[in-house]
Scaffold this motif. Sequence first.
Motif, PDB file in Angstrom:
ATOM      1  N   VAL A 266       0.824  -1.204   0.000  1.00 22.48           N
ATOM      2  CA  VAL A 266       0.000   0.000   0.000  1.00 22.48           C
ATOM      3  C   VAL A 266       0.862   1.260   0.000  1.00 22.48           C
ATOM      4  N   ALA A 267       1.998   1.200   0.706  1.00 20.28           N
ATOM      5  CA  ALA A 267       2.804   2.403   0.912  1.00 20.28           C
ATOM      6  C   ALA A 267       3.412   2.946  -0.377  1.00 20.28           C
ATOM      7  N   PHE A 268       3.919   2.055  -1.235  1.00 18.48           N
ATOM      8  CA  PHE A 268       4.640   2.550  -2.413  1.00 18.48           C
ATOM      9  C   PHE A 268       3.768   3.382  -3.348  1.00 18.48           C
ATOM     10  N   PRO A 269       2.584   2.880  -3.763  1.00 22.00           N
ATOM     11  CA  PRO A 269       1.732   3.741  -4.596  1.00 22.00           C
ATOM     12  C   PRO A 269       1.242   4.976  -3.863  1.00 22.00           C
ATOM     13  N   ALA A 270       1.010   4.853  -2.533  1.00 23.76           N
ATOM     14  CA  ALA A 270       0.564   6.016  -1.771  1.00 23.76           C
ATOM     15  C   ALA A 270       1.669   7.079  -1.724  1.00 23.76           C
ATOM     16  N   PHE A 271       2.894   6.661  -1.445  1.00 23.39           N
ATOM     17  CA  PHE A 271       4.017   7.606  -1.422  1.00 23.39           C
ATOM     18  C   PHE A 271       4.265   8.204  -2.805  1.00 23.39           C
ATOM     19  N   SER A 272       4.037   7.405  -3.847  1.00 26.71           N
ATOM     20  CA  SER A 272       4.246   7.907  -5.207  1.00 26.71           C
ATOM     21  C   SER A 272       3.324   9.080  -5.523  1.00 26.71           C
ATOM     22  N   ARG A 273       2.132   9.058  -4.917  1.00 26.21           N
ATOM     23  CA  ARG A 273       1.173  10.133  -5.173  1.00 26.21           C
ATOM     24  C   ARG A 273       1.557  11.429  -4.471  1.00 26.21           C
ATOM     25  N   ILE A 274       2.339  11.326  -3.382  1.00 30.60           N
ATOM     26  CA  ILE A 274       2.735  12.536  -2.651  1.00 30.60           C
ATOM     27  C   ILE A 274       4.245  12.754  -2.744  1.00 30.60           C
ATOM     28  N   GLN A 275       4.864  12.230  -3.804  1.00 31.29           N
ATOM     29  CA  GLN A 275       6.323  12.242  -3.901  1.00 31.29           C
ATOM     30  C   GLN A 275       6.931  13.639  -3.922  1.00 31.29           C
ATOM     31  N   ASN A 276       6.139  14.655  -4.271  1.00 27.76           N
ATOM     32  CA  ASN A 276       6.670  16.014  -4.327  1.00 27.76           C
ATOM     33  C   ASN A 276       6.574  16.754  -2.992  1.00 27.76           C
ATOM     34  N   ASP A 277       5.913  16.154  -1.999  1.00 28.88           N
ATOM     35  CA  ASP A 277       5.811  16.752  -0.659  1.00 28.88           C
ATOM     36  C   ASP A 277       6.673  15.942   0.303  1.00 28.88           C
ATOM     37  N   LEU A 278       7.960  16.291   0.377  1.00 33.28           N
ATOM     38  CA  LEU A 278       8.910  15.475   1.140  1.00 33.28           C
ATOM     39  C   LEU A 278       8.616  15.465   2.634  1.00 33.28           C
ATOM     40  N   ALA A 279       8.098  16.567   3.156  1.00 32.40           N
ATOM     41  CA  ALA A 279       7.773  16.604   4.589  1.00 32.40           C
ATOM     42  C   ALA A 279       6.668  15.599   4.917  1.00 32.40           C
ATOM     43  N   LEU A 280       5.671  15.518   4.051  1.00 29.51           N
ATOM     44  CA  LEU A 280       4.580  14.565   4.262  1.00 29.51           C
ATOM     45  C   LEU A 280       5.068  13.132   4.090  1.00 29.51           C
ATOM     46  N   VAL A 281       5.941  12.897   3.100  1.00 28.49           N
ATOM     47  CA  VAL A 281       6.541  11.576   2.900  1.00 28.49           C
ATOM     48  C   VAL A 281       7.298  11.140   4.153  1.00 28.49           C
ATOM     49  N   ARG A 282       8.114  12.046   4.694  1.00 30.23           N
ATOM     50  CA  ARG A 282       8.913  11.746   5.888  1.00 30.23           C
ATOM     51  C   ARG A 282       8.024  11.389   7.077  1.00 30.23           C
ATOM     52  N   SER A 283       6.973  12.165   7.271  1.00 27.04           N
ATOM     53  CA  SER A 283       6.070  11.939   8.395  1.00 27.04           C
ATOM     54  C   SER A 283       5.396  10.574   8.312  1.00 27.04           C
ATOM     55  N   HIS A 284       4.856  10.246   7.151  1.00 26.54           N
ATOM     56  CA  HIS A 284       4.155   8.967   6.996  1.00 26.54           C
ATOM     57  C   HIS A 284       5.116   7.789   6.998  1.00 26.54           C
TER      58      HIS A 284
END
Length: 330
Positions: A266-284
Amino acid sequence: MDLKQQVITSLGWSAAARFGGQIITWVITLVMIRILSPADYGLVAIAGIFIMLPMMLNEIGLGAAIIQIQEVTEDALRRILGMLIFINICFFVLLYFAAPVFADLFGEEKVGSLIRVLAVQFPILSITVIPQSMLMRDMNFKKLSIVEAIASVLGSITGLLFALNGFGVWSLVISVVSTVFCRAALLNANLTYVFFPHFPHFSSMRSIYSFGGYMTINRLLWFIFTQADIFIIGKLLGKQILGIYSVASEIAALPMDKISSVLNQVAFPAFSRIQNDLALVRSHFLKAIRLLSLMSFAMLWGISSIAPEAVAVLFGEKWLDASLSLQVLS
């Protein structure tokens, strides 16, 4: 449905289907462990060393690239399919002819035949990457998880039937190949479109191959890290000890593997959708690590605490030597 709700729903479906299938699969696996010998599992572990590397490289990261890129066209998918078919046929041919050399390396003639049969799965795998990646890209984990569960159960049942009929180590090999075949059939049955492969020049797919290259390097390093112990034990101590160690290792890794497989899917496609928001990627990402740790640490400590009793009850006396390995690895 927003991304957060999609992730929660996807995790629920993925966990339910996977764990339901895995419970059945592991009951069957325990029965097979009692039927088969440590030497059987040792032979498969040796063959697995030479299958695992091409298995990690067989899609050269193209499946991940399909999920990660912003837009994917039919032409790109046709070119990717052509490359996947070419690569996997090459791996099949390489393994088929190199199998006797690999067998001689460990002094186990039977390993060559096992490798040749296991290599059959590569041409089949080439047609699973695109339907699997498209389902993940669309976050359709309900369908994907059901496919994975059904294929796993059918493959395990096939292996058990062979084991009960005295096929020994071959029952493990048949289980693997039949699982791959069932998974390919079910994934492609869910395709809503049909297209033919196109064999591209490298320059026409440079951006996709570039991302796939990084994924391939990552998987190559992971292979070295995870298979070095199997190679050393198999080479120096033989198939009997390797069989005991490989089964203990598989059980010790079970909590992490099963929990992380759900999260990663689940994480990889979800992270791919927010890949341009690094702060949100880091948090999740940190939340995912905490969730994985919270569940895994307690389970691993529990396995280590009851390893001798569990091995005696579940596996039988011929596997008692696996107790110490299971405790330490957990």
